[in-house]
Scaffold this motif. Structure first.
Motif, PDB file in Angstrom:
ATOM      1  N   GLU A  91       0.764  -1.251  -0.075  1.00 15.07           N
ATOM      2  CA  GLU A  91       0.139   0.028  -0.087  1.00 15.07           C
ATOM      3  C   GLU A  91       0.961   1.241  -0.029  1.00 15.07           C
ATOM      4  O   GLU A  91       0.723   2.184  -0.625  1.00 15.07           O
ATOM      5  CB  GLU A  91      -0.612   0.172   1.325  1.00 15.07           C
ATOM      6  CG  GLU A  91      -1.984  -1.290   1.372  1.00 15.07           C
ATOM      7  CD  GLU A  91      -2.823  -1.098   2.531  1.00 15.07           C
ATOM      8  OE1 GLU A  91      -2.046  -1.652   3.583  1.00 15.07           O
ATOM      9  OE2 GLU A  91      -3.943  -0.444   2.573  1.00 15.07           O
ATOM     10  N   ARG A  94       2.634   1.920  -3.415  1.00 18.56           N
ATOM     11  CA  ARG A  94       1.734   2.182  -4.420  1.00 18.56           C
ATOM     12  C   ARG A  94       1.413   3.879  -4.443  1.00 18.56           C
ATOM     13  O   ARG A  94       1.417   4.617  -5.302  1.00 18.56           O
ATOM     14  CB  ARG A  94       0.499   1.535  -4.389  1.00 18.56           C
ATOM     15  CG  ARG A  94       0.341   0.340  -4.911  1.00 18.56           C
ATOM     16  CD  ARG A  94      -1.052   0.016  -5.316  1.00 18.56           C
ATOM     17  NE  ARG A  94      -1.921  -0.652  -3.986  1.00 18.56           N
ATOM     18  CZ  ARG A  94      -1.609  -1.472  -3.264  1.00 18.56           C
ATOM     19  NH1 ARG A  94      -0.936  -2.610  -3.895  1.00 18.56           N
ATOM     20  NH2 ARG A  94      -2.365  -1.805  -2.267  1.00 18.56           N
ATOM     21  N   ARG A  97       4.896   5.163  -5.657  1.00 24.42           N
ATOM     22  CA  ARG A  97       4.830   5.253  -7.136  1.00 24.42           C
ATOM     23  C   ARG A  97       3.881   6.196  -7.570  1.00 24.42           C
ATOM     24  O   ARG A  97       4.273   7.029  -8.781  1.00 24.42           O
ATOM     25  CB  ARG A  97       4.389   3.922  -7.538  1.00 24.42           C
ATOM     26  CG  ARG A  97       5.661   2.888  -7.519  1.00 24.42           C
ATOM     27  CD  ARG A  97       5.153   1.516  -7.909  1.00 24.42           C
ATOM     28  NE  ARG A  97       5.989   0.637  -7.898  1.00 24.42           N
ATOM     29  CZ  ARG A  97       6.168  -0.495  -6.965  1.00 24.42           C
ATOM     30  NH1 ARG A  97       5.267  -0.302  -5.939  1.00 24.42           N
ATOM     31  NH2 ARG A  97       7.217  -1.351  -6.952  1.00 24.42           N
ATOM     32  N   ASN A 103       5.911   2.720 -11.719  1.00 21.88           N
ATOM     33  CA  ASN A 103       4.677   1.650 -11.641  1.00 21.88           C
ATOM     34  C   ASN A 103       5.111   0.158 -11.176  1.00 21.88           C
ATOM     35  O   ASN A 103       6.261   0.036 -10.909  1.00 21.88           O
ATOM     36  CB  ASN A 103       3.741   1.646 -12.979  1.00 21.88           C
ATOM     37  CG  ASN A 103       4.731   1.472 -14.231  1.00 21.88           C
ATOM     38  OD1 ASN A 103       5.609   0.332 -14.323  1.00 21.88           O
ATOM     39  ND2 ASN A 103       4.797   2.511 -15.204  1.00 21.88           N
ATOM     40  N   GLU A 104       4.251  -0.752 -11.370  1.00 21.84           N
ATOM     41  CA  GLU A 104       4.502  -1.983 -11.060  1.00 21.84           C
ATOM     42  C   GLU A 104       6.039  -2.716 -11.852  1.00 21.84           C
ATOM     43  O   GLU A 104       6.818  -3.535 -11.375  1.00 21.84           O
ATOM     44  CB  GLU A 104       3.480  -3.104 -10.980  1.00 21.84           C
ATOM     45  CG  GLU A 104       2.410  -2.652 -10.149  1.00 21.84           C
ATOM     46  CD  GLU A 104       2.687  -2.850  -8.647  1.00 21.84           C
ATOM     47  OE1 GLU A 104       3.605  -3.426  -8.381  1.00 21.84           O
ATOM     48  OE2 GLU A 104       2.097  -2.099  -7.824  1.00 21.84           O
TER      49      GLU A 104
END
Length: 414
Positions: A91, A94, A97, A103-104
């Motif tokens: 969490e 995210r 980012r 991002n992932e």
């Protein structure tokens, strides 16, 4: 391969004050005498937040005078953004980012920019769970809705809003509440408002684990729906409904947070539900103008990223068509050398370019972080990309539409 964030380096090198302004700058104003950021609530001061450097580590930290808590950027995200001191790493990552622009699948290109470290473990994900008791009756909050917000019963109990509010009881505290949902209609949080007497009257906060970064509060959707209207607050949406009585409209509230990534979700919801018109009813201030910019830009494929500093807004736009470029360049001055400090106020209405490939150039536009500057640029984007054919910016006369409603009813009784 997944990438996790190097928290130790982020604490040292990412400015917590810039992150605070990115997430909450629209809610606070800087008091030069207090040398702190002050939360304004209905004309009176709320929380006061200062930033300082830790004497031993040198890490920049925050201190909240009202809550008497402090910490680094990771602790700030847990306590003030996620409202959950037990938040999972996924969490927190995210949230980071969104600010860092990753991002992932982020793969760092320069050693000096590495904030992501390789990891063999997947990012942890947690689902929202309701901790308190949901009570469908809201009679106890009628005084707040009718006397403080000045709503007529016919507005907040209308078919379009009658399922919006409920009472939420947790830890012996009863609050007026409403769901935060993602664009797939899944509940991702609860927003709470304290309506009882005392110093916390009208205090708003999210229930623990709420994910407002991906969530909105929606009204009911009429059988025949033509327009989606977006506001910062559900109370502004109800006020707009009572003031103008538009037909075939669904209302959406961002609950005071609208990054460019979150605005893209509004775009996806708009397109997925085949709306014909979009009304932007955000506040009449710099944050409202910024929210309008994010939403308008989300409808432009060429806009890649939007960043905000205390003084400037920076937009990355790729592959601009010659026709659109000929209009844009009339209003911006080209910079031959890229400035290292994009927070410099002197960079307003300038641009520079980066060559991405033989056939692709990125244009970086810099505008001032002021209401007038942002409003001008929003109007420019709407006109150039012909978004004004279906997007309307409906600006309140006062700060927001609830103030407009209150003002109108006050004048009608004089």
């Amino acid at each position: 391969m997944n990438y996790t964030l190097d928290w130790d380096r982020i604490k040292r090198e990412v400015d917590i004050e810039q992150y605070f302004l990115f997430k909450m700058g629209s809610l606070y104003s800087f008091d030069k005498y207090k040398k702190a950021y002050v939360l304004e609530q209905n004309g009176s001061h709320g929380d006061i937040i200062r930033f300082f450097h830790h004497e031993r580590s040198g890490v920049k930290m925050y201190y909240s005078i009202m809550n008497q808590d402090s910490g680094d950027i990771i602790q700030f995200i847990k306590k003030r953004i996620l409202n959950n001191t037990s938040a999972l790493p996924g969490e927190i990552n995210r949230e980071l980012r969104l600010f860092l622009g990753g991002n992932e699948e982020f793969k760092p290109q320069k050693p000096s920019e590495i904030y992501f470290a390789a990891s063999s473990q997947a990012v942890e994900v947690s689902d929202y769970e309701v901790d308190g008791d949901i009570i469908q009756k809201i009679d106890v909050h009628f005084g707040y809705l009718k006397e403080h917000r000045k709503f007529d019963d016919s507005s907040f109990l209308s078919g379009i809003f009658k399922k919006t509010f409920f009472s939420y009881k947790k830890d012996n505290h009863l609050s007026l509440s409403y769901f935060v949902k993602d664009i797939e209609n899944a509940v991702v949080g609860i927003h709470r408002v304290f309506t009882g007497r005392g110093s916390y009257f009208n205090k708003k906060w999210f229930d623990a684990n709420s994910k407002n970064s991906i969530g909105f509060t929606f009204s009911e959707k009429p059988k025949f729906t033509e327009t989606l209207s977006v506001f910062e607050s559900i109370f502004d949406a109800i006020s707009f409904y009572e003031l103008f009585q538009p037909k075939n409209t669904q209302y959406c509230s961002s609950n005071g947070e609208l990054s460019f990534n979150k605005a893209k979700l509004i775009h996806a919801y708009f397109m997925g539900n085949s709306f014909q018109k979009l009304v932007l009813g955000n506040d009449n201030d710099v944050s409202g103008a910024y929210f309008n910019l994010n939403i308008a830009a989300s409808f432009i494929d060429e806009v890649e990223q939007i960043r905000k500093t205390t003084e400037t807004i920076i937009l990355d736009i790729v592959s601009v068509t010659p026709k659109n470029w000929n209009v844009l360049k009339q209003f911006f001055k080209k910079l031959d050398n890229v400035s290292e400090n994009l927070n410099n106020k002197d960079l307003e209405m300038t641009y520079f370019t980066e060559t991405l490939s033989q056939n692709k150039t990125k244009f970086i536009f810099v505008i001032g972080n002021t209401k007038d500057s942002i409003q001008f640029f929003v109007g420019l984007l709407l006109k150039i990309w012909k978004l004004d054919e279906f997007i309307t910016v409906h600006q309140p006369l006062n700060k927001d539409f609830n103030e407009d409603l209150i003002q109108q009813k006050r004048l009608s009784h004089e």
